[in-house]
Design a protein around this motif. Structure first.
Motif, PDB file in Angstrom:
ATOM      1  N   THR A 174       0.859  -1.179   0.000  1.00  0.00           N
ATOM      2  CA  THR A 174       0.000   0.000   0.000  1.00  0.00           C
ATOM      3  C   THR A 174       0.892   1.224   0.000  1.00  0.00           C
ATOM      4  N   LEU A 175       0.330   2.334  -0.455  1.00  0.00           N
ATOM      5  CA  LEU A 175       1.034   3.614  -0.455  1.00  0.00           C
ATOM      6  C   LEU A 175       0.267   4.581   0.434  1.00  0.00           C
ATOM      7  N   HIS A 176       1.020   5.339   1.236  1.00  0.00           N
ATOM      8  CA  HIS A 176       0.419   6.338   2.115  1.00  0.00           C
ATOM      9  C   HIS A 176       1.146   7.664   1.959  1.00  0.00           C
ATOM     10  N   HIS A 177       0.371   8.728   1.943  1.00  0.00           N
ATOM     11  CA  HIS A 177       0.942  10.078   2.027  1.00  0.00           C
ATOM     12  C   HIS A 177       0.364  10.664   3.299  1.00  0.00           C
ATOM     13  N   GLY A 178       1.239  10.938   4.255  1.00  0.00           N
ATOM     14  CA  GLY A 178       0.746  11.308   5.573  1.00  0.00           C
ATOM     15  C   GLY A 178       0.001  10.116   6.137  1.00  0.00           C
ATOM     16  N   SER A 179      -1.208  10.334   6.604  1.00  0.00           N
ATOM     17  CA  SER A 179      -1.999   9.232   7.158  1.00  0.00           C
ATOM     18  C   SER A 179      -3.019   8.687   6.155  1.00  0.00           C
ATOM     19  N   GLN A 180      -2.982   9.191   4.926  1.00  0.00           N
ATOM     20  CA  GLN A 180      -3.973   8.786   3.923  1.00  0.00           C
ATOM     21  C   GLN A 180      -3.513   7.599   3.089  1.00  0.00           C
ATOM     22  N   LEU A 181      -4.366   6.567   3.019  1.00  0.00           N
ATOM     23  CA  LEU A 181      -4.145   5.439   2.126  1.00  0.00           C
ATOM     24  C   LEU A 181      -4.445   5.922   0.710  1.00  0.00           C
ATOM     25  N   ASP A 236       6.168  18.633  -4.797  1.00  0.00           N
ATOM     26  CA  ASP A 236       7.604  18.429  -4.917  1.00  0.00           C
ATOM     27  C   ASP A 236       8.205  18.260  -3.520  1.00  0.00           C
ATOM     28  N   GLY A 237       8.958  17.170  -3.318  1.00  0.00           N
ATOM     29  CA  GLY A 237       9.578  16.902  -2.026  1.00  0.00           C
ATOM     30  C   GLY A 237       8.757  16.036  -1.098  1.00  0.00           C
ATOM     31  N   SER A 238       7.548  15.643  -1.504  1.00  0.00           N
ATOM     32  CA  SER A 238       6.709  14.796  -0.656  1.00  0.00           C
ATOM     33  C   SER A 238       7.341  13.418  -0.462  1.00  0.00           C
ATOM     34  N   VAL A 239       6.960  12.771   0.639  1.00  0.00           N
ATOM     35  CA  VAL A 239       7.415  11.415   0.943  1.00  0.00           C
ATOM     36  C   VAL A 239       6.199  10.493   0.917  1.00  0.00           C
ATOM     37  N   ILE A 240       6.304   9.431   0.122  1.00  0.00           N
ATOM     38  CA  ILE A 240       5.262   8.412   0.036  1.00  0.00           C
ATOM     39  C   ILE A 240       5.788   7.167   0.733  1.00  0.00           C
ATOM     40  N   LYS A 241       5.048   6.682   1.708  1.00  0.00           N
ATOM     41  CA  LYS A 241       5.456   5.482   2.445  1.00  0.00           C
ATOM     42  C   LYS A 241       4.902   4.239   1.756  1.00  0.00           C
ATOM     43  N   VAL A 242       5.775   3.257   1.554  1.00  0.00           N
ATOM     44  CA  VAL A 242       5.413   1.985   0.934  1.00  0.00           C
ATOM     45  C   VAL A 242       5.398   0.929   2.032  1.00  0.00           C
ATOM     46  N   SER A 243       4.254   0.280   2.235  1.00  0.00           N
ATOM     47  CA  SER A 243       4.119  -0.784   3.233  1.00  0.00           C
ATOM     48  C   SER A 243       3.845  -2.095   2.519  1.00  0.00           C
ATOM     49  N   TYR A 244       4.608  -3.132   2.886  1.00  0.00           N
ATOM     50  CA  TYR A 244       4.458  -4.446   2.250  1.00  0.00           C
ATOM     51  C   TYR A 244       3.735  -5.419   3.169  1.00  0.00           C
ATOM     52  N   PHE A 245       3.044  -6.396   2.554  1.00  0.00           N
ATOM     53  CA  PHE A 245       2.340  -7.429   3.280  1.00  0.00           C
ATOM     54  C   PHE A 245       2.794  -8.793   2.780  1.00  0.00           C
ATOM     55  N   ALA A 246       2.796  -9.786   3.665  1.00  0.00           N
ATOM     56  CA  ALA A 246       3.197 -11.140   3.279  1.00  0.00           C
ATOM     57  C   ALA A 246       2.151 -11.772   2.362  1.00  0.00           C
ATOM     58  N   GLU A 247       0.888 -11.380   2.534  1.00  0.00           N
ATOM     59  CA  GLU A 247      -0.180 -11.877   1.687  1.00  0.00           C
ATOM     60  C   GLU A 247      -1.205 -10.777   1.511  1.00  0.00           C
ATOM     61  N   PHE A 248      -2.183 -10.997   0.654  1.00  0.00           N
ATOM     62  CA  PHE A 248      -3.182  -9.971   0.351  1.00  0.00           C
ATOM     63  C   PHE A 248      -3.847  -9.506   1.639  1.00  0.00           C
ATOM     64  N   PRO A 249      -3.877  -8.171   1.879  1.00  0.00           N
ATOM     65  CA  PRO A 249      -4.453  -7.664   3.139  1.00  0.00           C
ATOM     66  C   PRO A 249      -5.946  -7.880   3.240  1.00  0.00           C
TER      67      PRO A 249
END
Length: 86
Positions: free
Chosen positions: A52-59, A73-86
């Motif tokens: 999943t991708l999150h910007h701030g607290s938004q999915l 410009d300059g934003s950070v997108i957090k990438v979260s991985y899962f072992a299987e489909f969430p």
């Protein structure tokens, strides 16, 4: 008629950091792009696992534009991985 300078041609481009627990990288894309562009970049770089991708607290949803999440410009997108489909 004024000609467009090279800087004008890329003014709508932004640089975004893709951040995961194990690695980071930057991507340059149009600020009007959809989230799907970021998702494809993650798949190419780190593989097609479930994430999943999150910007701030938004999915982030693939069909929405980056502007819907106030990505700039300059934003950070957090990438979260899962072992299987969430």
């Amino acid at each position: 008629m004024a000609s467009e300078s090279p800087a004008d041609a890329t003014d709508d481009r932004i640089r975004v950091m893709m951040e995961s627990p194990t690695a980071d990288y930057y991507i340059v894309l149009k600020e009007t792009s959809k989230v799907e562009v970021l998702m494809e970049s993650v798949r190419k770089r780190w593989g097609p696992e479930y994430f999943t991708l999150h910007h701030g607290s938004q999915l982030m949803e693939s069909h929405k534009k980056l502007t819907a999440y106030n990505v700039r410009d300059g934003s950070v997108i957090k990438v979260s991985y899962f072992a299987e489909f969430p």
